[in-house]
Design a protein around this motif. Structure first.
Motif, PDB file in Angstrom:
ATOM      1  N   LYS A  65      44.230  38.127  45.504  1.00 13.57           N
ATOM      2  CA  LYS A  65      43.632  39.111  46.407  1.00 13.57           C
ATOM      3  C   LYS A  65      44.208  38.994  47.810  1.00 13.57           C
ATOM      4  O   LYS A  65      44.392  40.007  48.501  1.00 13.57           O
ATOM      5  N   SER A  66      44.496  37.775  48.237  1.00 15.74           N
ATOM      6  CA  SER A  66      45.005  37.588  49.592  1.00 15.74           C
ATOM      7  C   SER A  66      46.385  38.211  49.780  1.00 15.74           C
ATOM      8  O   SER A  66      46.766  38.549  50.900  1.00 15.74           O
ATOM      9  N   LYS A  67      47.127  38.372  48.688  1.00 17.63           N
ATOM     10  CA  LYS A  67      48.467  38.953  48.786  1.00 17.63           C
ATOM     11  C   LYS A  67      48.490  40.442  48.443  1.00 17.63           C
ATOM     12  O   LYS A  67      49.546  41.077  48.487  1.00 17.63           O
ATOM     13  N   HIS A  68      47.329  40.983  48.100  1.00 17.46           N
ATOM     14  CA  HIS A  68      47.207  42.426  47.812  1.00 17.46           C
ATOM     15  C   HIS A  68      48.225  42.882  46.764  1.00 17.46           C
ATOM     16  O   HIS A  68      48.778  43.973  46.853  1.00 17.46           O
ATOM     17  N   ASN A  69      48.475  42.040  45.788  1.00 22.97           N
ATOM     18  CA  ASN A  69      49.503  42.396  44.807  1.00 22.97           C
ATOM     19  C   ASN A  69      48.974  42.436  43.379  1.00 22.97           C
ATOM     20  O   ASN A  69      49.731  42.349  42.420  1.00 22.97           O
ATOM     21  N   GLY A  70      47.659  42.537  43.239  1.00 23.68           N
ATOM     22  CA  GLY A  70      47.064  42.621  41.911  1.00 23.68           C
ATOM     23  C   GLY A  70      47.200  44.014  41.317  1.00 23.68           C
ATOM     24  O   GLY A  70      47.452  44.997  42.016  1.00 23.68           O
ATOM     25  N   VAL A  71      47.062  44.088  40.006  1.00 21.91           N
ATOM     26  CA  VAL A  71      47.109  45.360  39.284  1.00 21.91           C
ATOM     27  C   VAL A  71      45.815  45.506  38.497  1.00 21.91           C
ATOM     28  O   VAL A  71      45.463  44.604  37.713  1.00 21.91           O
TER      29      VAL A  71
END
Length: 916
Positions: free
Chosen positions: A570-576
């Motif tokens: 979540k901290s890297k905003h790279n989830g799908v």
């Protein structure tokens, strides 16, 4: 399906939202289950449970008590790893090499607390030795085995005590020696300092009277990972016990400085090392940083032939075993192995505390957690009776319901403040007592829940022994390599323990007492992380223009962000979001892309743009089903009839026949390839999808009339069954479409054939094989179409494919026949068809011609002549064995009688002339 539901992430997330952790957890379980079902996952939902169900953790508590009964669960004071953000204690395995918490990312602090441990070290020999069984037949990946061996960390060497002396008369040390473990006692004469870990008892004693030492300890968290910083303990010195041995040089008698060094691990050996800068790279780096002006002493040389006063000051240090130099007294010239044993023996004879021993890196498993959301430890503390186990009949000890205010993460352990729950009566003396307020590490739950699948609804025991015997051990464990040390090591320990109890029978089916027969270490899915090129700050999607994903832009500046693929968080905003991906591409395309984009053991870099390729494949799969359905409904040709029973024109028929052969062979190859891809140890799921797409493309490119209907429908039938594990929804739809038409066609054909037969006309057998391998009369009787998942996995021997493959083989053989003109004394008598011989490796023609050759070609020519003669003889025997030759029996009779003077074979058997 088991939900690993307890733990810090759920509790922290619930605290952030001011809600009950159980409510948050159950909500997430429901959402994840919805996503898994939408993705087409296949699980036995009748065996579903969560580790936060009290019906489950009742048995976790029972296992805890079993361990305690055997002395394998105990409480002790210990210097522990404390996470200041999650406010809980961590096991050694949950702290990385930099001292960072594996969950929160915080710098871990060291605190002295009373904690609960599992005595995993009691099983260390079995945990190490049984890895050998897992290495056979590639059962477990080598890198996982290596990681476990390294974590267990058995080292053979020696334990040597160095006497201490103090420069202060008033300093009374709690211990007057420092015990150091070394794997290289042969380097004893090269020791130039001692280094002890920050957690060493001497450090803890001296820190209170030394502001400089205390400041050094406080600053440890700011030091880099590979720091060789040290703090010299000026009040104490050490004595090298080697100085008392015969012939010891004067240099060994000098007192040794003692340093506090963060590169020394408190959990290894006794938390102390003997510093040998001449023969250890870490010791050398430490010495050069802390004793810049002091020369390095060398006591080991590379080879026996080098001078005994060898001193490689101008070269690199010698870190490998070798031979002792002249600075080693009576041991000069001895090999490292020989000297290691003799030095320790001589120390013992001289009255020094030294011994051959081994040490392990593994430490007992710390299972206490000062958090709410976990399995309560079933212990009651009584002032009179001590720690008392909760009676089994009173299990489970349930978690109390706490208000959000009590779960705000402040004030320490939330359970310690729940007075109504904590205060209870002692089960033994009935006096006022208090419950244990620590909960168990969530790995305790996940380290045995796979065993619960054997008997998930048993309320009396974790599982019934007969149920365990029927289903265990687990055939295949699929998990990330990040669990190589944590989960897998703990699961192996608990399984080996349970095998010593009546719960788990120890039979031959258990591979060396191991819980998982085979391990598949899957790679992670990484997402695209976008960072500001100037500040390196991670950018959320709201700050980016992603309309063109191949060229993202920062909205505010128009600059191109720095993009990299990293572990999703979540901290890297790279989830799908799986739901969003399914809604956009369809579940089948998403599943196929996950399997196809990378080998199962490698990292998969998620890129939406690449899913389109799998979408196209799924579309082609549906079109193949339409072609096959039309072919099967239009065709009344039995599957064992020649593929070219219905003639069109000669050229078209030849092309169709060749395509049939190619398709049948490709189908056969695809069965073999996909079966192998799904089999251990490969599990090459990306090549599985590749094989399926190749067969799909072949079918899509050559529908009837380019391929005969019977062959096409049979190949499609195989394809849909092979594709079912990858694209279940599409495979089911295609299967139903194919069989709906096939059933109708078979029924119509059967009715017509019966009517024709009743009129006395001949007809094709109406009971011949239909598209699914059953008879058409069976199809008539079926009221519905079975699922593709109820159909058998395709094999080369099944009814549907074997006749077609046999015909293809026969056709391929027939296509290699040549017409042979048989002559007698140069006159044509008859013609036969014979198998064409293979070309000689040295002759392009089987005609008889003689040439002169260079000597270097002689061997090749001789081999070629021999091959040609053998080929000619085979051609002659085919001619004599043919039906035509049988009709002219006189030719065979005269050949056998020796009346044939010679046989001339011309043009690879196109002409055979018998000279009589």
């Amino acid at each position: 399906m088991a939900w690993d539901a307890f733990g810090l992430p759920a509790e922290n997330a619930a605290m952030e939202r001011g809600i009950d952790p159980e409510h948050w957890t159950r909500k997430n379980i429901a959402k994840m289950k919805e996503q898994l079902v939408a993705m087409g996952g296949s699980w036995d939902w009748d065996r579903e449970f969560a580790t936060c169900d009290d019906s489950f953790y009742k048995h976790t508590q029972r296992i805890f008590l079993l361990l305690r009964e055997r002395g394998l669960a105990y409480q002790a004071d210990a210097l522990v790893n404390y996470d200041p953000i999650d406010k809980t204690v961590l096991a050694n395995e949950q702290v990385d090499a930099d001292g960072i918490s594996w969950r929160s990312g915080a710098k871990v602090e060291r605190m002295q607390l009373r904690q609960w441990f599992f005595r995993i070290t009691a099983f260390r020999e079995a945990l190490l030795q049984d890895l050998d069984a897992l290495s056979t037949e590639s059962r477990w990946p080598e890198r996982v085995l290596s990681m476990q061996k390294n974590w267990l960390g058995r080292s053979s060497g020696a334990s040597i005590r160095f006497p201490l002396k103090s420069s202060r008369a008033d300093l009374l040390l709690h211990q007057n020696t420092i015990e150091a473990f070394t794997t290289r006692p042969d380097t004893l004469f090269g020791v130039q300092f001692l280094a002890i870990a920050p957690s060493h008892p001497i450090v803890q004693q001296l820190r209170h009277g030394s502001p400089g030492l205390q400041k050094f300890l406080d600053d440890l968290s700011s030091l880099p990972e590979d720091s060789k910083a040290g703090h010299l303990l000026t009040d104490i010195l050490a004595v090298n016990p080697g100085s008392s041995l015969e012939g010891a040089p004067d240099s060994v008698s000098h007192p040794l400085p003692v340093y506090v060094a963060p590169y020394v691990l408190g959990a290894y050996g006794e938390g102390a090392v003997m510093g040998v800068p001449g023969h250890d790279s870490r010791d050398c780096a430490f010495w050069q940083q802390n004793e810049k002006d002091s020369p390095i002493r060398y006591v080991i040389r590379d080879s026996e032939s080098e001078p005994k006063d060898y001193d490689p000051r101008s070269g690199k240090i010698v870190t490998s075993p070798g031979f002792l130099t002249g600075d080693c007294g009576a041991f000069v010239g001895q090999s490292s192995a020989e000297a290691s044993k003799k030095i320790v023996d001589q120390l013992q004879k001289s009255g020094h505390d030294a011994m051959h021993t081994e040490t392990w890196r593994l430490r007992d498993w710390l299972v206490s957690r000062q958090r709410y959301w976990g399995t309560p430890i079933p212990i009651i503390h009584c002032d009179s009776c001590g720690a008392v186990p909760v009676p089994v009949e009173q299990l489970p000890v349930k978690l109390p319901k706490l208000s959000p205010e009590r779960l705000n993460g402040k004030g320490g352990n939330p359970l310690a403040q729940a007075d109504d729950w904590v205060n209870t009566l002692c089960p033994e003396c009935n006096s006022p007592a208090k419950r244990e307020t620590d909960t168990m590490d969530t790995f305790v739950d996940s380290s045995w829940y796979h065993l619960r699948f054997a008997d998930p609804h048993n309320s009396e025991a974790p599982f019934d022994p007969s149920a365990a015997l029927a289903t265990l051990p687990v055939d295949l464990y699929v998990g990330g390599v990040e669990h190589a040390i944590l989960h897998l090591l703990y699961a192996r320990f608990l399984y080996k323990f349970l095998l010593t109890t009546p719960l788990l029978p120890n039979k031959d089916t258990h591979i060396a007492g191991e819980p998982f027969k085979r391990l598949l270490a899957q790679g992670m899915v990484h997402g695209a992380t976008h960072r500001d090129p100037i500040t390196n700050r991670v950018l959320p999607p709201s700050l980016l223009d992603l309309s063109d994903r191949s060229s993202p832009r920062i909205k505010a500046s128009g600059q191109t962000p720095v993009t990299s693929y990293e572990k999703m968080s979540k901290s890297k905003h790279n989830g799908v979001d799986p739901s969003a991906a399914i809604a956009r591409f369809g579940a089948d395309a998403v599943r196929a892309h996950i399997l196809f984009a990378a080998p199962v053991s490698e990292v998969l870099e998620w890129d939406d743009r690449r899913v389109v390729g799998m979408q196209r494949w799924v579309s082609r799969l549906h079109r193949v089903a339409e072609y096959a359905a039309s072919a099967s409904s239009a065709s009344t040709i039995p599957s064992d009839a020649p593929a070219t029973s219905v003639r069109r024109d000669k050229d078209q028929d030849k092309c169709t026949e060749e395509q049939d052969i190619n398709l049948v062979n490709l189908t056969s190859h695809t069965i073999s390839a996909t079966t192998a891809a799904l089999s251990p140890p490969a599990y090459s799921l990306n090549t599985l999808v590749s094989s399926l797409t190749i067969l799909t493309n072949a079918l899509h490119s050559h529908p009837p009339p380019h391929t005969s209907p019977a062959v096409y429908a049979a190949a499609a039938n195989v394809l849909f069954r092979l594709a079912a594990p990858v694209v279940p929804f599409s495979a089911e739809e295609c299967w139903e479409k194919l069989h709906r038409h096939a059933t109708t066609a078979a029924s119509t054909s059967s009715t017509a054939a019966t009517a024709t037969a009743s009129d006395g006309a001949s007809s094709v057998d109406s009971g011949s094989s239909s598209i699914d391998g059953s008879s058409s009369t069976d199809s008539d009787s079926r009221s519905s179409i079975n699922s593709v998942f109820e159909a058998a996995w395709p094999t080369q021997e099944e009814k549907q494919l074997a006749p077609l493959l046999d015909r293809a083989t026969r056709h391929a053989a027939a296509s290699r026949l040549v017409r042979c003109a048989v002559q007698v004394n140069g006159k044509l008598k008859f013609e036969v068809r014979i198998a064409a011989p293979h070309s000689s490796p040295t002759h392009s023609s089987s005609d008889r011609h003689h040439h002169h050759h260079h000597d270097s070609d002689k061997d090749n020519d001789e081999r070629g002549d021999k091959d040609d003669k053998e080929g000619d003889e085979k051609i002659v025997q085919q001619v004599l064995a043919s039906d035509e030759a049988a009709a002219a029996r006189w030719l065979r009779a005269r050949y056998d009688a020796g009346e044939v003077k010679r046989v001339v074979v011309v043009g690879k058997g196109r002409v055979v002339n018998f000279v009589i």
